[in-house]
Design a protein around this motif. Structure first.
Motif, short mmCIF file in Angstrom:
data_model
loop_
_atom_site.label_atom_id
_atom_site.label_comp_id
_atom_site.label_asym_id
_atom_site.label_seq_id
_atom_site.Cartn_x
_atom_site.Cartn_y
_atom_site.Cartn_z
N THR A 134 0.91 -1.19 -0.01
CA THR A 134 -0.11 -0.07 0.02
C THR A 134 0.92 1.19 0.06
OG1 THR A 134 -1.93 1.29 1.07
CG2 THR A 134 -0.28 -0.01 2.53
N HIS A 135 0.53 2.14 -0.90
CA HIS A 135 1.15 3.67 -0.52
C HIS A 135 0.28 4.63 0.19
CE1 HIS A 135 -1.77 4.27 -4.06
NE2 HIS A 135 -1.95 5.26 -3.66
N GLN A 136 -0.98 4.14 0.88
CA GLN A 136 -1.90 4.90 1.70
C GLN A 136 -1.72 4.67 2.81
OE1 GLN A 136 -5.87 4.99 0.09
NE2 GLN A 136 -5.44 4.48 -2.12
N LEU A 137 -0.52 5.38 3.35
CA LEU A 137 -0.32 5.05 4.95
C LEU A 137 -0.97 6.56 5.61
CD1 LEU A 137 1.92 3.40 3.10
CD2 LEU A 137 3.13 3.47 5.63
N PHE A 138 -0.84 7.63 4.85
CA PHE A 138 -1.45 8.78 5.58
C PHE A 138 -2.46 9.05 4.77
CE2 PHE A 138 2.89 8.20 6.69
CZ PHE A 138 2.86 8.19 8.06
N VAL A 139 -3.73 8.75 5.00
CA VAL A 139 -4.77 9.12 4.18
C VAL A 139 -5.38 10.49 4.33
CG1 VAL A 139 -7.38 8.48 3.43
CG2 VAL A 139 -5.73 6.48 4.12
N ARG A 140 -5.56 11.19 3.18
CA ARG A 140 -5.80 12.63 3.33
C ARG A 140 -7.67 12.84 3.18
NH1 ARG A 140 -1.99 15.98 2.34
NH2 ARG A 140 -3.59 17.72 3.19
N VAL A 141 -7.95 13.77 3.89
CA VAL A 141 -9.50 14.03 3.66
C VAL A 141 -9.75 15.46 3.56
CG1 VAL A 141 -10.08 11.88 5.22
CG2 VAL A 141 -9.79 14.21 6.31
N PRO A 142 -10.82 15.89 2.90
CA PRO A 142 -11.19 17.15 2.54
C PRO A 142 -11.04 17.85 3.93
CG PRO A 142 -12.41 15.85 1.08
CD PRO A 142 -11.76 14.80 2.48
N SER A 143 -10.82 19.36 3.52
CA SER A 143 -10.74 20.36 4.79
C SER A 143 -11.98 20.18 5.63
CB SER A 143 -10.40 21.59 4.17
OG SER A 143 -11.43 21.95 3.35
N TRP A 182 4.81 -3.17 2.27
CA TRP A 182 5.52 -2.42 1.47
C TRP A 182 5.18 -1.52 0.60
CZ3 TRP A 182 6.13 -8.17 -1.38
CH2 TRP A 182 7.04 -8.86 -0.54
N ILE A 183 5.83 -0.48 0.54
CA ILE A 183 5.21 0.77 -0.08
C ILE A 183 5.76 0.80 -1.33
CG2 ILE A 183 5.28 3.13 0.18
CD1 ILE A 183 5.98 2.92 3.16
N PRO A 184 5.12 0.87 -2.40
CA PRO A 184 5.35 0.62 -3.89
C PRO A 184 5.80 2.15 -4.48
CG PRO A 184 2.83 0.79 -3.77
CD PRO A 184 3.58 0.87 -2.31
N ASP A 185 6.69 2.67 -3.91
CA ASP A 185 7.37 4.04 -4.27
C ASP A 185 8.67 4.33 -3.87
OD1 ASP A 185 7.01 6.56 -5.20
OD2 ASP A 185 5.63 7.24 -3.43
N LYS A 186 9.27 5.46 -4.06
CA LYS A 186 10.29 5.83 -3.65
C LYS A 186 10.47 6.87 -2.53
CE LYS A 186 12.75 4.56 -7.94
NZ LYS A 186 13.79 5.15 -9.06
N PRO A 187 11.40 6.84 -1.37
CA PRO A 187 11.30 7.75 -0.46
C PRO A 187 11.97 9.19 -1.29
CG PRO A 187 12.90 6.38 -0.14
CD PRO A 187 12.30 5.87 -1.38
N GLY A 188 11.65 10.24 -0.55
CA GLY A 188 12.10 11.57 -0.87
C GLY A 188 11.45 12.14 -2.06
N THR A 189 12.25 13.01 -2.96
CA THR A 189 11.69 13.78 -4.00
C THR A 189 11.13 13.19 -5.22
OG1 THR A 189 13.92 14.06 -4.66
CG2 THR A 189 12.99 15.92 -3.14
N ASP A 190 11.74 11.89 -5.23
CA ASP A 190 11.20 11.21 -6.32
C ASP A 190 9.68 10.35 -6.10
OD1 ASP A 190 13.38 11.52 -8.03
OD2 ASP A 190 14.48 9.85 -7.31
N SER A 191 9.17 10.56 -4.86
CA SER A 191 8.02 9.87 -4.55
C SER A 191 6.67 10.32 -5.49
CB SER A 191 7.47 10.38 -3.22
OG SER A 191 6.24 10.01 -3.13
N LEU A 192 5.94 9.36 -5.85
CA LEU A 192 4.74 9.63 -6.62
C LEU A 192 3.59 9.82 -5.89
CD1 LEU A 192 5.14 7.00 -9.50
CD2 LEU A 192 5.53 9.52 -9.65
N SER A 193 3.69 9.38 -4.40
CA SER A 193 2.38 9.30 -3.55
C SER A 193 2.34 10.53 -2.78
CB SER A 193 2.40 7.97 -2.78
OG SER A 193 3.76 7.71 -2.08
N GLY A 194 3.64 11.12 -2.83
CA GLY A 194 3.65 12.21 -1.70
C GLY A 194 3.32 12.04 -0.41
N GLU A 195 2.21 13.09 0.27
CA GLU A 195 2.08 12.83 1.74
C GLU A 195 1.40 11.72 1.93
OE1 GLU A 195 0.31 16.31 3.25
OE2 GLU A 195 1.94 17.66 2.55
N LEU A 196 0.91 10.81 0.97
CA LEU A 196 0.30 9.55 1.35
C LEU A 196 1.10 8.43 2.10
CD1 LEU A 196 -2.10 9.16 -1.76
CD2 LEU A 196 -2.91 9.80 0.70
#
Length: 283
Positions: free
Chosen positions: A128-137, A161-175
């Protein structure tokens, strides 16, 4: 485990769009190349896509979450209404796995975003890449509750397992990039079914604009209709891939070629030669 041990691996992707299935494909391909036995569990379009890539893998029927969007209600409200159904699906897949493990052994269970597929009887991993799910304000007050529940679901697994790269190359950002990460969580890099896959011969048509769709109905169809209206007067040649691997339909209307599904080599060719790519993606 010793690297020479041949494992039995159960893999089950979420059915919320095809991206969960496609990012499992390179992992399954790698495990099979190493000689491990892989069993798949899915239904509908997800099962059809997995069967296309691995026709000799056993496919166990397993109900998906069957999320749908509303044509009238806001997305978040539509999802909130379906929370009971989602929780029932999580409980169902937990019981399903328990019954399966009563009958046979697996060395590893890999769940792509399916929170109920874990057991104390064997090693279980969630992708999963959704470790910090975002919600509307307007619903920000629910953020701590949603975060705690998400962490609780993930902590039931042996690894995340997070299918992404850490840091500036991240696709999922704050998630996935906030701290702290759940225990035993690790980044495994981007996963693409196009890794090491061939590109179709140049004889396959090329298009100026390639549009790829996926995701729950009716929004997938709504998006397709809007995009068709937007490009039908264009001077571009347009390919629309509907994201329906269970079908084998296609049509041509002026400059627009619509296909229900494309195999990897043809889609990779289309991407390579397109001047513009539009996709409805989970990120």
């Amino acid at each position: 485990m010793a690297p020479d041990k041949k494992m039995r691996i159960l893999v089950s992707p979420h059915d919320w769009g095809l991206g969960h299935a496609t990012r499992c494909i390179p992992l399954i391909r790698s495990w099979r190349e190493e000689g491990h036995e892989v069993v798949l569990a899915a239904e509908g379009d997800t099962a059809a896509l997995m069967h296309e890539h691995f026709p000799d893998c056993r496919m166990e029927p397993l109900h998906g979450y069957r999320i749908h969007y509303s044509a009238r209600l806001p997305l978040l409200l539509s999802l909130l209404i379906q929370i009971p159904k989602i929780l029932l699906a999580i409980n169902y897949e937990r019981r399903w796995l328990y019954n399966l493990l009563q009958k046979e052994h697996f060395d590893l269970v890999v769940s792509d975003n399916r929170y109920g597929l874990h057991s104390s009887k064997t090693k279980c991993v969630i992708i999963t890449h959704q470790l910090f799910v975002r919600v509307p304000s307007l619903l920000r007050f629910l953020q701590p509750l949603i975060h705690r529940q998400t962490q609780r679901f993930i902590s039931a697994f042996d690894e995340c397992w997070i299918p992404d790269k850490p840091g500036t190359d991240s696709l999922s950002g704050e998630l996935s990039q906030k701290k702290p990460l759940p225990a035993r969580a690790k980044f495994i890099g981007w996963l693409s079914r196009f890794n090491n896959s061939p590109v179709a011969a140049e004889a396959y048509p090329s298009y100026d604009h390639v549009i790829v769709l996926s995701g729950p109905e009716p929004q997938r169809t709504v998006t397709e209709s809007k995009l068709i209206a937007a490009v039908k007067t264009s001077q571009e040649t347009v390919l629309i891939v509907q994201g329906k691997p269970q079908l084998t339909t296609e049509s041509i209307d002026g400059n627009i070629h619509i296909v229900s599904h494309l195999h990897d080599a043809a889609l990779k060719h289309a991407f390579h030669h397109a001047k513009k790519i539009t996709c409805r993606a989970g990120y």
